[in-house]
Write a protein that holds these residues in place. Structure first.
Motif, mmCIF file in Angstrom:
data_model
loop_
_atom_site.group_PDB
_atom_site.id
_atom_site.type_symbol
_atom_site.label_atom_id
_atom_site.label_comp_id
_atom_site.label_asym_id
_atom_site.label_seq_id
_atom_site.Cartn_x
_atom_site.Cartn_y
_atom_site.Cartn_z
ATOM 1 N N PRO A 83 102.018 19.395 -30.697
ATOM 2 C CA PRO A 83 103.277 20.382 -30.688
ATOM 3 C C PRO A 83 104.291 20.227 -31.936
ATOM 4 O O PRO A 83 104.779 21.420 -32.234
ATOM 5 C CB PRO A 83 104.205 19.700 -29.446
ATOM 6 N N GLU A 84 104.250 19.241 -32.680
ATOM 7 C CA GLU A 84 105.074 19.265 -33.914
ATOM 8 C C GLU A 84 104.381 19.502 -35.176
ATOM 9 O O GLU A 84 104.896 19.553 -36.175
ATOM 10 C CB GLU A 84 105.603 17.863 -33.894
ATOM 11 N N HIS A 85 103.218 19.933 -34.979
ATOM 12 C CA HIS A 85 102.245 20.149 -36.164
ATOM 13 C C HIS A 85 102.291 19.310 -37.244
ATOM 14 O O HIS A 85 102.610 19.526 -38.253
ATOM 15 C CB HIS A 85 102.694 21.526 -36.638
ATOM 16 N N THR A 86 101.755 17.769 -36.859
ATOM 17 C CA THR A 86 101.624 16.852 -37.851
ATOM 18 C C THR A 86 100.455 16.923 -38.541
ATOM 19 O O THR A 86 99.371 17.176 -38.044
ATOM 20 C CB THR A 86 101.957 15.577 -36.807
ATOM 21 N N TYR A 87 100.533 16.685 -39.994
ATOM 22 C CA TYR A 87 99.465 17.124 -40.754
ATOM 23 C C TYR A 87 98.951 15.525 -41.334
ATOM 24 O O TYR A 87 98.049 15.320 -41.997
ATOM 25 C CB TYR A 87 99.647 17.962 -41.891
ATOM 26 N N TRP A 88 100.226 14.824 -41.622
ATOM 27 C CA TRP A 88 99.845 13.360 -42.120
ATOM 28 C C TRP A 88 100.807 12.377 -41.415
ATOM 29 O O TRP A 88 102.056 12.599 -41.036
ATOM 30 C CB TRP A 88 100.310 13.267 -43.806
ATOM 31 N N LEU A 89 100.491 11.179 -41.029
ATOM 32 C CA LEU A 89 100.923 10.012 -40.786
ATOM 33 C C LEU A 89 100.741 9.143 -41.772
ATOM 34 O O LEU A 89 99.663 8.779 -42.195
ATOM 35 C CB LEU A 89 100.543 9.663 -39.298
ATOM 36 N N GLY A 90 101.805 8.364 -42.351
ATOM 37 C CA GLY A 90 101.792 7.354 -43.289
ATOM 38 C C GLY A 90 102.174 6.180 -42.936
ATOM 39 O O GLY A 90 103.520 6.098 -42.277
ATOM 40 N N ALA A 91 101.858 5.053 -43.647
ATOM 41 C CA ALA A 91 102.446 3.747 -43.517
ATOM 42 C C ALA A 91 102.343 2.891 -44.668
ATOM 43 O O ALA A 91 101.261 2.908 -45.265
ATOM 44 C CB ALA A 91 101.918 3.058 -42.334
ATOM 45 N N GLU A 92 103.784 2.810 -45.435
ATOM 46 C CA GLU A 92 103.244 1.927 -46.605
ATOM 47 C C GLU A 92 104.386 0.691 -46.530
ATOM 48 O O GLU A 92 105.527 0.847 -46.208
ATOM 49 C CB GLU A 92 103.986 2.725 -47.776
ATOM 50 N N PRO A 93 103.801 -0.565 -47.052
ATOM 51 C CA PRO A 93 104.602 -1.781 -47.045
ATOM 52 C C PRO A 93 105.882 -1.601 -48.028
ATOM 53 O O PRO A 93 105.829 -1.054 -49.039
ATOM 54 C CB PRO A 93 103.615 -2.909 -47.388
ATOM 55 N N LEU A 94 106.720 -2.524 -47.439
ATOM 56 C CA LEU A 94 108.200 -2.605 -48.325
ATOM 57 C C LEU A 94 107.837 -4.084 -48.868
ATOM 58 O O LEU A 94 107.560 -4.905 -48.234
ATOM 59 C CB LEU A 94 109.235 -2.805 -47.420
ATOM 60 N N ILE B 73 107.259 25.723 -44.117
ATOM 61 C CA ILE B 73 108.295 24.805 -43.695
ATOM 62 C C ILE B 73 107.646 23.399 -43.619
ATOM 63 O O ILE B 73 106.766 23.133 -42.763
ATOM 64 C CB ILE B 73 109.152 25.020 -42.606
ATOM 65 N N THR B 74 107.991 22.386 -44.544
ATOM 66 C CA THR B 74 107.378 21.094 -44.400
ATOM 67 C C THR B 74 108.630 20.072 -44.138
ATOM 68 O O THR B 74 109.662 20.229 -44.853
ATOM 69 C CB THR B 74 106.700 20.499 -45.718
ATOM 70 N N VAL B 75 108.277 19.403 -43.258
ATOM 71 C CA VAL B 75 109.524 18.136 -42.919
ATOM 72 C C VAL B 75 108.911 16.794 -43.221
ATOM 73 O O VAL B 75 107.842 16.588 -42.489
ATOM 74 C CB VAL B 75 110.047 18.458 -41.450
ATOM 75 N N VAL B 76 109.397 15.990 -43.735
ATOM 76 C CA VAL B 76 108.997 14.435 -43.865
ATOM 77 C C VAL B 76 109.923 13.839 -43.471
ATOM 78 O O VAL B 76 111.391 13.687 -43.834
ATOM 79 C CB VAL B 76 108.788 14.357 -45.384
ATOM 80 N N LYS B 77 109.694 13.024 -42.367
ATOM 81 C CA LYS B 77 110.571 11.856 -41.573
ATOM 82 C C LYS B 77 110.242 10.564 -41.807
ATOM 83 O O LYS B 77 108.866 10.412 -41.974
ATOM 84 C CB LYS B 77 110.720 12.443 -40.158
ATOM 85 N N CYS B 78 110.935 9.636 -42.255
ATOM 86 C CA CYS B 78 110.448 8.290 -42.281
ATOM 87 C C CYS B 78 111.434 7.432 -41.431
ATOM 88 O O CYS B 78 112.544 7.824 -40.974
ATOM 89 C CB CYS B 78 110.599 7.707 -43.714
ATOM 90 N N MET C 127 105.994 10.552 -41.073
ATOM 91 C CA MET C 127 105.526 11.776 -40.247
ATOM 92 C C MET C 127 105.697 13.159 -41.300
ATOM 93 O O MET C 127 106.876 13.525 -41.463
ATOM 94 C CB MET C 127 106.094 11.920 -39.003
ATOM 95 N N VAL C 128 104.608 13.743 -41.621
ATOM 96 C CA VAL C 128 104.875 14.760 -42.347
ATOM 97 C C VAL C 128 104.328 16.377 -41.400
ATOM 98 O O VAL C 128 103.237 16.224 -40.924
ATOM 99 C CB VAL C 128 103.635 15.008 -43.555
ATOM 100 N N THR C 129 105.226 17.138 -40.863
ATOM 101 C CA THR C 129 104.850 18.316 -40.259
ATOM 102 C C THR C 129 104.856 19.618 -41.087
ATOM 103 O O THR C 129 105.725 19.698 -42.040
ATOM 104 C CB THR C 129 105.727 18.393 -39.067
ATOM 105 N N CYS C 130 104.200 20.457 -40.645
ATOM 106 C CA CYS C 130 104.418 21.707 -41.587
ATOM 107 C C CYS C 130 104.005 22.842 -40.722
ATOM 108 O O CYS C 130 103.424 22.971 -39.703
ATOM 109 C CB CYS C 130 103.216 21.703 -42.471
ATOM 110 N N ASP C 131 105.089 23.898 -40.948
ATOM 111 C CA ASP C 131 105.053 25.244 -40.166
ATOM 112 C C ASP C 131 104.841 26.370 -40.902
ATOM 113 O O ASP C 131 105.149 26.246 -42.063
ATOM 114 C CB ASP C 131 106.032 25.401 -39.046
ATOM 115 N N GLY C 132 104.554 27.486 -40.444
ATOM 116 C CA GLY C 132 104.348 28.945 -41.300
ATOM 117 C C GLY C 132 103.081 29.471 -41.243
ATOM 118 O O GLY C 132 102.084 28.943 -40.867
#
Length: 474
Positions: free
Chosen positions: A30-41, A463-468, A54-59
């Motif tokens: 439903p959110e149109h997720t195209y990438w899921l990522g995990a990077e260590p701190l 439209i691209t949204v990147v949430k972390c 989480m990277v989602t994209c619409d359009g």
């Protein structure tokens, strides 16, 4: 597999306990997720936590009512990250100049001039950047656009390159006759006029060769009025259509010199074979030159190189964009002919950039000078690359008239909270092309073909949204 140190084909280098992991998704949720990522701190060599993305994209869409509300984005970020204070940073990219496909060709030029603008404190989605914003001009220009004011000079350079290639391969591509008179006849008339001058006749009309100088320099260049004998010959002979005609031209010239029928002047410092023969003719005797093999081609290449180098030097020094010392690398005769030709190509590419910025962006000396220094520094250290993008920091006010009524190619806002390793960010971005290359859409590349900024057409945006989010291990 990406986390497994035994997967040597991934070429991870040193084995790390927790390498970054990115999962490509098909966007069918439903959110149109195209990438899921995990990077260590990390704190030194110690892993202290992990950033999840989480990277989602619409359009694509032109409906701006479906764009996010900035205040709602900020509030959502605050709630997700339990933060009371957020900062916003904007970024916009506008295409100021873009080359459309040239008529009657199948190749579209990659030339473009874009401006990247960044600013702090964003007030609303898709706002026009404030005039005090920091900006960087990105200039990527290919030579050879027929609409360029220096196109005739470009064609002259192409003939020069053809001669240089002929020296390397033994096969020379001769141009078709485009002039009203063949080169041999032009040379013949030129020598006859010089002989008449020597004999004391008054020659009417403009026969000193300046008429042959291309009009490419009008309005941008001042035509050089100091063309010497060899340079004027180049202007006549650049329309040579065959090896046979080339030999005929040089035979005529050498005979005139041997007989003392002409006493031409040449610039001091010229190192071409023809110039040496002319200097010898002042003393009444010139060495015999066999006009066979590659010799005539090399002789023509040498006088063409001399002439074109002086054209470029005349522009850069005349416009006070460079000193002769700084240009020395580009006009040096201490390297072989092929390398000299290569460096002249660099001069022409820089010229195309300066002329485009002068004509299209109305740049003045204060902007052209630092750009020239950037281009020259790059080309002193790197080979010719017309796809290279030169970057010039500017004030956005310098070019805002070109984009203020236009749609951005990219527009984004970063909403941040926290500091250092604990900083978290939400990015909302619109682009005219999808950022996610595996996004299934038949509507990519939706920019119009207009070469003029300020088009009133509605742009289609992805439209691209990147949430972390962040998980601390300690």
């Amino acid at each position: 597999m990406a986390q497994n140190p035994n997967m040597t084909h991934l070429e991870l280098g040193e084995v790390v306990a927790l390498p970054p992991l990115w999962i490509r998704c098909d966007g069918s949720d439903p959110e149109h997720t195209y990438w899921l990522g995990a990077e260590p701190l990390k704190a030194g060599n110690k892993i202290t936590g992990i950033n999840l993305y989480m990277v989602t994209c619409d359009g694509p869409t032109a409906d701006k009512t479906c764009f996010a509300n900035l205040e709602e984005l900020k509030m959502e970020h605050k709630i997700n990250h339990h933060s009371s204070v957020v900062t916003t940073k904007g970024f916009a990219q506008y295409e100021l100049i873009r080359a459309a496909a040239i008529e009657d060709t199948t190749v579209e030029s990659e030339s473009s001039i874009c401006v990247d603008i960044t600013w702090n404190t964003v007030d609303k989605i898709l706002e026009t950047p404030p005039l005090i914003s920091a900006a960087t001009l990105n200039i990527g220009l290919e030579s050879g656009d027929p609409r360029s004011p220096v196109y005739q000079l470009y064609r002259e350079l192409q003939f020069l390159l053809g001669l240089a290639e002929g020296l390397k391969t033994g096969v020379t591509e001769w141009p078709e006759l485009l002039e009203s008179e063949p080169a041999f006849e032009l040379v013949q008339e030129f020598l006859t006029d010089l002989k008449k001058q020597l004999d004391g006749y008054c020659v009417s009309g403009n026969k000193d060769g300046t008429e042959a100088v291309d009009s490419s320099m009008k309005s941008i260049f001042s035509e050089r009025g100091d063309l010497d004998f060899a340079e004027q010959l180049w202007c006549k002979m650049k329309s040579v259509c065959s090896y046979q005609e080339l030999v005929m031209c040089f035979t005529l010239i050498l005979k005139s010199l041997e007989r003392g029928e002409i006493q031409p002047w040449i610039h001091h410092g010229s190192s071409s074979l023809l110039s040496k023969l002319i200097q010898q003719s002042y003393h009444g005797k010139i060495e015999a030159v066999a006009l066979t093999g590659i010799t005539p081609i090399q002789m023509l290449l040498e006088i063409g190189l001399d002439k074109m180098k002086k054209d470029y030097v005349s522009y850069f020094i005349g416009q006070e964009l460079a000193t002769l010392t700084y240009l020395d690398y580009f006009i040096s005769t201490s390297v072989d002919l092929q390398e000299q030709v290569h460096r002249v190509q660099k001069l022409h590419h820089m010229l195309e950039i300066m002329v485009s910025c002068t004509v299209l962006l109305q740049f003045k000396h204060e902007n052209l000078f630092p750009l020239t220094q950037i281009c020259m520094k790059y080309y002193r250290e790197n080979p010719l690359d017309e796809k290279h993008v030169f970057q010039l920091p500017i004030r956005s006010a310098l070019v805002n008239k070109f984009y203020q009524d236009d749609h951005p190619k990219v527009w984004k806002v970063d909403i941040s909270s926290g500091h250092g390793p604990k900083e978290v960010k939400t990015t909302w971005q619109v682009t005219t092309n999808p950022l996610v290359e595996h996004m299934t859409s038949n509507n990519t590349g939706l920019l119009s073909d207009s070469t003029v900024a300020g088009s009133s057409e509605e742009s289609m945006y992805f439209i691209t949204v990147v949430k972390c989010s962040q998980v601390q291990f300690t």
